[in-house]
Design an enzyme around this catalytic site. Structure first.
Site, PDB file in Angstrom:
ATOM      1  N   CYS A   1      46.757  17.366 129.531  1.00 46.96           N
ATOM      2  CA  CYS A   1      47.773  17.129 128.501  1.00 46.96           C
ATOM      3  C   CYS A   1      48.378  18.413 127.951  1.00 46.96           C
ATOM      4  CB  CYS A   1      47.193  16.281 127.379  1.00 46.96           C
ATOM      5  SG  CYS A   1      46.775  14.631 127.943  1.00 46.96           S
TER       6      CYS A   1
ATOM      7  N   HIS B   1      52.240  17.067 121.522  1.00 43.69           N
ATOM      8  CA  HIS B   1      51.810  16.177 122.592  1.00 43.69           C
ATOM      9  C   HIS B   1      51.585  14.790 121.991  1.00 43.69           C
ATOM     10  CE1 HIS B   1      49.724  14.378 125.848  1.00 43.69           C
ATOM     11  NE2 HIS B   1      48.568  14.352 125.229  1.00 43.69           N
TER      12      HIS B   1
ATOM     13  N   ASN C   1      51.084   7.978 126.334  1.00 37.19           N
ATOM     14  CA  ASN C   1      50.720   9.351 126.704  1.00 37.19           C
ATOM     15  C   ASN C   1      51.060   9.570 128.181  1.00 37.19           C
ATOM     16  OD1 ASN C   1      49.498  11.760 127.349  1.00 37.19           O
ATOM     17  ND2 ASN C   1      47.510  11.258 126.419  1.00 37.19           N
TER      18      ASN C   1
HETATM   19  O1  UT7 Z   1      45.767  13.629 125.206  1.00 36.38           O
HETATM   20  C1  UT7 Z   1      44.451  14.026 125.046  1.00 36.38           C
HETATM   21  C2  UT7 Z   1      43.633  12.939 125.490  1.00 36.38           C
HETATM   22  N1  UT7 Z   1      43.377  11.825 124.656  1.00 36.38           N
HETATM   23  C3  UT7 Z   1      43.433  11.684 123.323  1.00 36.38           C
HETATM   24  O2  UT7 Z   1      43.858  12.532 122.593  1.00 36.38           O
HETATM   25  C4  UT7 Z   1      42.913  10.397 122.767  1.00 36.38           C
HETATM   26  C5  UT7 Z   1      41.934  10.635 121.656  1.00 36.38           C
HETATM   27  N2  UT7 Z   1      41.254   9.435 121.177  1.00 36.38           N
HETATM   28  C6  UT7 Z   1      41.889   8.365 120.669  1.00 36.38           C
HETATM   29  O3  UT7 Z   1      43.091   8.293 120.614  1.00 36.38           O
HETATM   30  C7  UT7 Z   1      41.044   7.253 120.081  1.00 36.38           C
HETATM   31  O4  UT7 Z   1      39.701   7.703 119.979  1.00 36.38           O
HETATM   32  C8  UT7 Z   1      41.082   5.928 120.879  1.00 36.38           C
HETATM   33  C9  UT7 Z   1      42.464   5.315 120.720  1.00 36.38           C
HETATM   34  C10 UT7 Z   1      40.773   6.187 122.346  1.00 36.38           C
HETATM   35  C11 UT7 Z   1      40.076   4.948 120.305  1.00 36.38           C
HETATM   36  O5  UT7 Z   1      40.322   4.726 118.926  1.00 36.38           O
HETATM   37  P1  UT7 Z   1      39.148   4.843 117.859  1.00 36.38           P
HETATM   38  O6  UT7 Z   1      39.746   4.557 116.561  1.00 36.38           O
HETATM   39  O7  UT7 Z   1      38.500   6.197 118.048  1.00 36.38           O
HETATM   40  O8  UT7 Z   1      38.204   3.657 118.266  1.00 36.38           O
HETATM   41  P2  UT7 Z   1      36.645   3.682 118.667  1.00 36.38           P
HETATM   42  O9  UT7 Z   1      36.499   4.274 120.023  1.00 36.38           O
HETATM   43  O10 UT7 Z   1      35.865   4.272 117.547  1.00 36.38           O
HETATM   44  O11 UT7 Z   1      36.338   2.139 118.725  1.00 36.38           O
HETATM   45  C12 UT7 Z   1      36.309   1.324 117.544  1.00 36.38           C
HETATM   46  C13 UT7 Z   1      36.137  -0.127 117.969  1.00 36.38           C
HETATM   47  C14 UT7 Z   1      35.012  -0.325 118.998  1.00 36.38           C
HETATM   48  O12 UT7 Z   1      34.394  -1.581 118.719  1.00 36.38           O
HETATM   49  P3  UT7 Z   1      32.969  -1.634 117.982  1.00 36.38           P
HETATM   50  O13 UT7 Z   1      32.031  -0.830 118.857  1.00 36.38           O
HETATM   51  O14 UT7 Z   1      33.200  -1.008 116.651  1.00 36.38           O
HETATM   52  O15 UT7 Z   1      32.693  -3.095 117.945  1.00 36.38           O
HETATM   53  C15 UT7 Z   1      35.752  -0.432 120.301  1.00 36.38           C
HETATM   54  O16 UT7 Z   1      35.067  -1.188 121.270  1.00 36.38           O
HETATM   55  O17 UT7 Z   1      37.326  -0.561 118.602  1.00 36.38           O
HETATM   56  C16 UT7 Z   1      37.013  -1.148 119.879  1.00 36.38           C
HETATM   57  N3  UT7 Z   1      38.136  -0.934 120.781  1.00 36.38           N
HETATM   58  C17 UT7 Z   1      39.157  -1.805 120.885  1.00 36.38           C
HETATM   59  N4  UT7 Z   1      39.415  -2.976 120.284  1.00 36.38           N
HETATM   60  C18 UT7 Z   1      40.558  -3.605 120.600  1.00 36.38           C
HETATM   61  C19 UT7 Z   1      38.349   0.104 121.612  1.00 36.38           C
HETATM   62  N5  UT7 Z   1      39.502  -0.072 122.274  1.00 36.38           N
HETATM   63  C20 UT7 Z   1      40.022  -1.241 121.843  1.00 36.38           C
HETATM   64  C21 UT7 Z   1      41.186  -1.965 122.149  1.00 36.38           C
HETATM   65  N6  UT7 Z   1      41.416  -3.131 121.506  1.00 36.38           N
HETATM   66  N7  UT7 Z   1      42.095  -1.519 123.043  1.00 36.38           N
END
Ligand code: UT7
Length: 332
Positions: free
Chosen positions: A116, A256, A286
């Site tokens: 990225c 980004h 992204n």
């Molecule tokens: O470009 C550089 C590369 N990437 C990035 O910069 C991305 C960086 N990270 C992120 O953008 C975020 O961490 C994500 C969007 C990937 C995830 O968001 P988050 O707020 O950090 O969610 P989380 O991983 O803490 O998950 C919270 C909950 C989990 O459920 P439980 O364990 O609390 O029951 C996940 O399973 O949200 C759940 N979850 C979803 N629910 C509905 C994860 N993905 C989804 C989804 N829909 N698509």
């Protein structure tokens, strides 16, 4: 003689027609428009569906527009650099394929692997080559077909990515515009948090790696999120301070586009207003090395000669950087 700087003198872009929206994604995995909009801020992403087409084709479309818009003779291009993590094939470089398809016969070319941060890394390298006086007309094209490495059964990664390409023309200038300053860095410890497990020399492709779904993006989202916010904001504040740019002196931050919450947090930490931040993540997701040039492409009409811009990115590696750029031309 005054210093030679490297200026962006034109922009081209391309995104495929197919729109994968959150409603369609919700039929593929257990997710919802509401969750994706709240946690990521993406409404739809563009997907390259045409059989037999690849990353080079995205780049070719963006560069074709760039050459037309800038009235540039293809034979005048002496350098083409393509940051990408979704090369058409392991080798040769995608840039070789692009220059061949476009007939850029005089272009020395190569790819960059910085995920990225690819566009920022590319801007550093190409601008130094232009400043050296050795190259006169360079193209930097960020292109990624992220749909080719996205697992559409994994709800934690599949809403994030889209396909696209953004290209810029970079030329020497003796005016006070172009790349003014840059800070780049990397931290290989971050590899554990964001990578593709197989398909390289460590784990060559096999039936087993395919069965184990090891050819897709693997990410520990929260670790990456926190590191992205702190690196992008710290480097952007540092480069503004050392160039005496206060929040009011900044025309736009061009970040980004990985997550709208990351972008908003970086803007807050820099002490700038939301209107000073260029955001198009809701429409493309992204696109990895294409996000920053696609922002130029979308918002080109807003940019004026002399505008102070801070570009910033964070990605797999980890790789990161911020660039202070003075925009070099007024809207057509
Ligand atoms: O470009 C550089 C590369 N990437 C990035 O910069 C991305 C960086 N990270 C992120 O953008 C975020 O961490 C994500 C969007 C990937 C995830 O968001 P988050 O707020 O950090 O969610 P989380 O991983 O803490 O998950 C919270 C909950 C989990 O459920 P439980 O364990 O609390 O029951 C996940 O399973 O949200 C759940 N979850 C979803 N629910 C509905 C994860 N993905 C989804 C989804 N829909 N698509």
């Amino acid at each position: 003689m005054s210093k030679i700087r490297a200026a962006i003198t034109g922009v081209g872009g391309y995104v495929p027609d197919y729109r994968l929206d959150n409603d369609e994604l919700s039929q593929m995995v257990d997710t919802s428009d509401e969750w994706i909009m709240q946690r990521i801020g993406i409404k739809e992403r563009r997907i390259l569906k045409e059989k037999g087409k690849a990353t080079s084709d995205l780049a070719v479309r963006a560069i074709t527009e760039l050459l037309e818009k800038t009235n540039t003779d293809p034979s005048a291009i002496d350098l083409l650099v393509c940051p990408t993590i979704t090369s058409d094939m392991p080798f040769p470089a995608t840039s070789n394929i692009i220059t061949h398809k476009l007939g850029l016969k005089n272009a020395f070319n190569y790819d960059i692997s910085a995920a990225c941060s690819g566009f920022i890394y590319g801007l550093e390298i190409v601008s130094r080559m232009i400043e050296s006086g050795a190259y006169k007309k360079a193209i930097l094209v960020g292109a990624d077909m992220m749909s080719s490495i996205t697992n559409y059964a994994d709800r934690t990664t599949c809403p994030l990515f889209g396909d696209g390409a953004g290209a810029v023309l970079i030329e020497p200038t003796e005016e006070e515009v172009g790349v003014m300053d840059r800070i780049l860095g990397s931290d290989g410890a971050g590899a554990a948090n964001l990578h593709i497990k197989a398909g390289g020399s460590l784990r060559p492709s096999s039936h087993e790696t395919v069965d184990n779904l090891e050819h897709f993006v693997y990410q520990e989202g929260q670790v990456v999120f926190k590191a992205a916010v702190s690196k992008m904001s710290d480097l952007s504040v540092e480069i503004m301070e050392r160039n005496n740019i206060g929040p009011n002196d900044l025309a736009y931050l061009v970040p980004h586009q990985a997550n709208k919450r990351i972008i908003e947090a970086v803007g807050r930490r820099m002490g700038i207003n939301p209107e000073q931040v260029l955001v198009n993540i809701e429409r493309y997701g992204n696109t990895t090395s294409a996000t920053i040039p696609l922002c130029f492409w979308d918002f080109e009409k807003k940019l004026k000669k002399g505008d102070n811009l801070i570009l910033t990115a964070f990605g797999a590696g980890f790789t990161f950087g911020s660039v202070f750029l003075k925009w070099a031309y007024d809207p057509a």
